[in-house]
Design a protein around this motif. Sequence first.
Motif, PDB file in Angstrom:
ATOM      1  N   ALA A   1      30.425  58.190  30.737  1.00  0.00           N
ATOM      2  CA  ALA A   1      30.243  57.360  29.552  1.00  0.00           C
ATOM      3  C   ALA A   1      28.875  56.697  29.579  1.00  0.00           C
ATOM      4  CB  ALA A   1      31.338  56.309  29.475  1.00  0.00           C
ATOM      5  N   ILE A  58      38.064  56.327  27.506  1.00  0.00           N
ATOM      6  CA  ILE A  58      37.690  56.686  28.870  1.00  0.00           C
ATOM      7  C   ILE A  58      38.833  57.415  29.582  1.00  0.00           C
ATOM      8  CG2 ILE A  58      37.204  55.665  31.136  1.00  0.00           C
ATOM      9  CD1 ILE A  58      35.376  53.708  29.699  1.00  0.00           C
ATOM     10  N   ILE A 107      30.590  54.945  34.192  1.00  0.00           N
ATOM     11  CA  ILE A 107      30.074  54.324  32.975  1.00  0.00           C
ATOM     12  C   ILE A 107      28.655  53.868  33.258  1.00  0.00           C
ATOM     13  CG2 ILE A 107      30.394  52.518  31.243  1.00  0.00           C
ATOM     14  CD1 ILE A 107      33.298  52.293  32.213  1.00  0.00           C
ATOM     15  N   SER A 131      25.849  51.524  31.819  1.00  0.00           N
ATOM     16  CA  SER A 131      25.712  50.437  30.862  1.00  0.00           C
ATOM     17  C   SER A 131      24.520  49.565  31.210  1.00  0.00           C
ATOM     18  CB  SER A 131      26.976  49.566  30.863  1.00  0.00           C
ATOM     19  OG  SER A 131      26.780  48.390  30.113  1.00  0.00           O
ATOM     20  N   LEU A 155      32.348  45.585  30.337  1.00  0.00           N
ATOM     21  CA  LEU A 155      32.910  46.894  30.662  1.00  0.00           C
ATOM     22  C   LEU A 155      33.439  46.967  32.087  1.00  0.00           C
ATOM     23  CD1 LEU A 155      30.224  49.093  28.888  1.00  0.00           C
ATOM     24  CD2 LEU A 155      32.474  48.475  28.050  1.00  0.00           C
ATOM     25  N   CYS A 174      36.487  54.995  37.689  1.00  0.00           N
ATOM     26  CA  CYS A 174      35.229  54.616  37.041  1.00  0.00           C
ATOM     27  C   CYS A 174      34.392  53.671  37.887  1.00  0.00           C
ATOM     28  CB  CYS A 174      35.507  53.955  35.697  1.00  0.00           C
ATOM     29  SG  CYS A 174      35.778  55.151  34.385  1.00  0.00           S
ATOM     30  N   VAL A 179      30.744  51.301  37.167  1.00  0.00           N
ATOM     31  CA  VAL A 179      29.757  50.897  36.168  1.00  0.00           C
ATOM     32  C   VAL A 179      28.377  50.925  36.813  1.00  0.00           C
ATOM     33  CG1 VAL A 179      28.977  49.070  34.624  1.00  0.00           C
ATOM     34  CG2 VAL A 179      31.420  49.498  34.911  1.00  0.00           C
TER      35      VAL A 179
END
Length: 661
Positions: free
Chosen positions: A96, A135, A143, A145, A153, A163, A165
């Motif tokens: 993502a 997701i 992810i 970001s 998030l 996941c 980040v």
Amino acid sequence: MVDVNPGTGGLAPAADAFLSEEERADWRDFNRTAEDFPAHPLRLLPWLARAAGDHRDRPAVSAAGQVLTYGELHGRAEALAACLRAEGVRPGAVVAVVATRTVIPYPAILAVLKAGAAYVPLNPDDPIDRLALMIEDCAAVAIMSDSSNARKLQSLTDLVETCAVIDPGKAADGWEDWSGQFGTGRATEAADVSLDESSPEDTTAYVIYTSGTTGRPKGVRVAESSLLNLTRWFHVRHGVRVGDRVAQNAPLTFDPSVQQIFPAWTAGACLVVMPEEALLDAYELLVWLRGEAVTHLDIVTSHWLHLLDAAVSNPGLCELPDLRWTLVGGESFSYQHTRQWYEIVRSPGRLNNVYGPTEATVNATDIDVHPERSTGKVPIGKPLPNYRLYVLDEAGRLCRTGVQGELHIAGVGLAQGYCSAQATQRAWLEHRVIDGGTERLYRTGDLARLVRDAGGELVLEFCGRADRQVKISGYRVELEEIEMAAKSCRGVRDAAVITIGDPPSQLACFVVGEAEGAGPVRVELSAKLPGYMVPHIILPIAGMPFTSSGKIDRTRLLDQLERVRNRRPTPGRTMSETERTVAEVFSEVLRVPVTSPTDDFYLLGGSSLLALQVAGELRAAGMAVRATDLLRLSSVEQLAAHVANKRPGESVPRSTASRES
């Protein structure tokens, strides 16, 4: 809806069984689109690397006052790709990328591709539960970001265990170490070949989510081969070349962004990210197009019509000497509009009407709109290279010329399917269409017919929808998804959604139950749906009207709304200075008198696109307002109170420059 899914009973009869030989010949000629694009590379990453090597010091992306050269773009992307691999991202995975209007997402997208994965763009302003659903649905493993959205998030890592980040800004700190490999020419290609040995047909390049009839958004998986075909067509059709400046106005979560990004990056052109002020105000957009020397503009119909209105009102801003192509799509429009555009806008540019669902890799048809025509509706044209389109009746048979049916798409541009196998099975099918050949088809739900234009050419005319899907400001919206979300709100027993305008510009939701007015329902819907799907009008009613057959009577719902709209409030108390400013902006944008503090923006005819314009005008007056605020606070007094209660920020003086009229 055409029912030609063979199920378990074998293939349906050939669709051309009832056509004459002349009618079969029409469909063969219409779909004679095979093209191999021999001048273009067979894989995406070598093509991107070639452009980086040949144009290392040229600008690749410009956003929010920052510019990345091709060397910088690819250098940062290589560093980020190394970070992804270190985090365990493997070829074939989905990553993502949080979509913002800065330079940050662009190296991140490229890094995902360099890691052999597919990217899925996320809007950080969407409700967190909706982001979590996406997701989980696409099985994203990481992810990426920017730091400003990472904290929000971070909660998704608790919902989806796999996941992590990653902040692209921090993770690419050592990007300079990578930039040296982007020298000249072919030496870079070996380093950029995908990490696995899969074919471009098997490799997923990106996943983009659309509205779904089941109440859940659907993730569309698009193959590298489909993206390559689209990019090659764009190069050939629109002549994008080194030094061009391609507008990147579509949100990254909206699939037109794909045909803005990759044609630019494979040609050595600069991707110019449109700033918020140009998105909000068509006047500012005209100024921006000229100031940035934009050569290619790809814009949804409703936004283009606002741009046309601004051009009519401001002829002094219509000198756009660099604009060579304007692509318009998403909704129908008429030759009257295109004739006006050609007469007012002074540029070498041509208009191209494009059509296609997300499931067909952005666009499936196009037509070059010539300036001579001034009456009638612009058709959606002919298939793009390596696409085939068919109009089928309810029995799955090919329609004769001039006969309306449901449009089905075949060819290399078809998506691999949805992330949900069940949803894929409902929308894609195998069918014998013509001359005994079996095609994999996507049923669009759009109605169309094959006709001959004034010059005798076979083209497709768009005739509406076979179901309740609509386009609002270019976004595809399933009304059932909104209704299901409304029915789940506290105090709501039943709900129905209708559209207003032609093409639709407003969503109106009627609710039955004990909900305490429209405000609480709007707040809940804003937490469940992306902003473009939150109804503009929410109207509590005593009971749902039904037809004699037991279906909701949407005509009577519209009548109820019109009665409410026509029941204009009396001016009432004297408005405050802030209320007068809000009322003046409402009146200016909507072009109607606004005389009462209880006047409602949406009941007066406001829309999502006009809300952007209102927010822009109020910000120029020094008020901290976002377009999304109008969904919750749509009356003059509500919005003015919101402004008065906010901490004053850095105001921008309202422009005093006269606009030509």
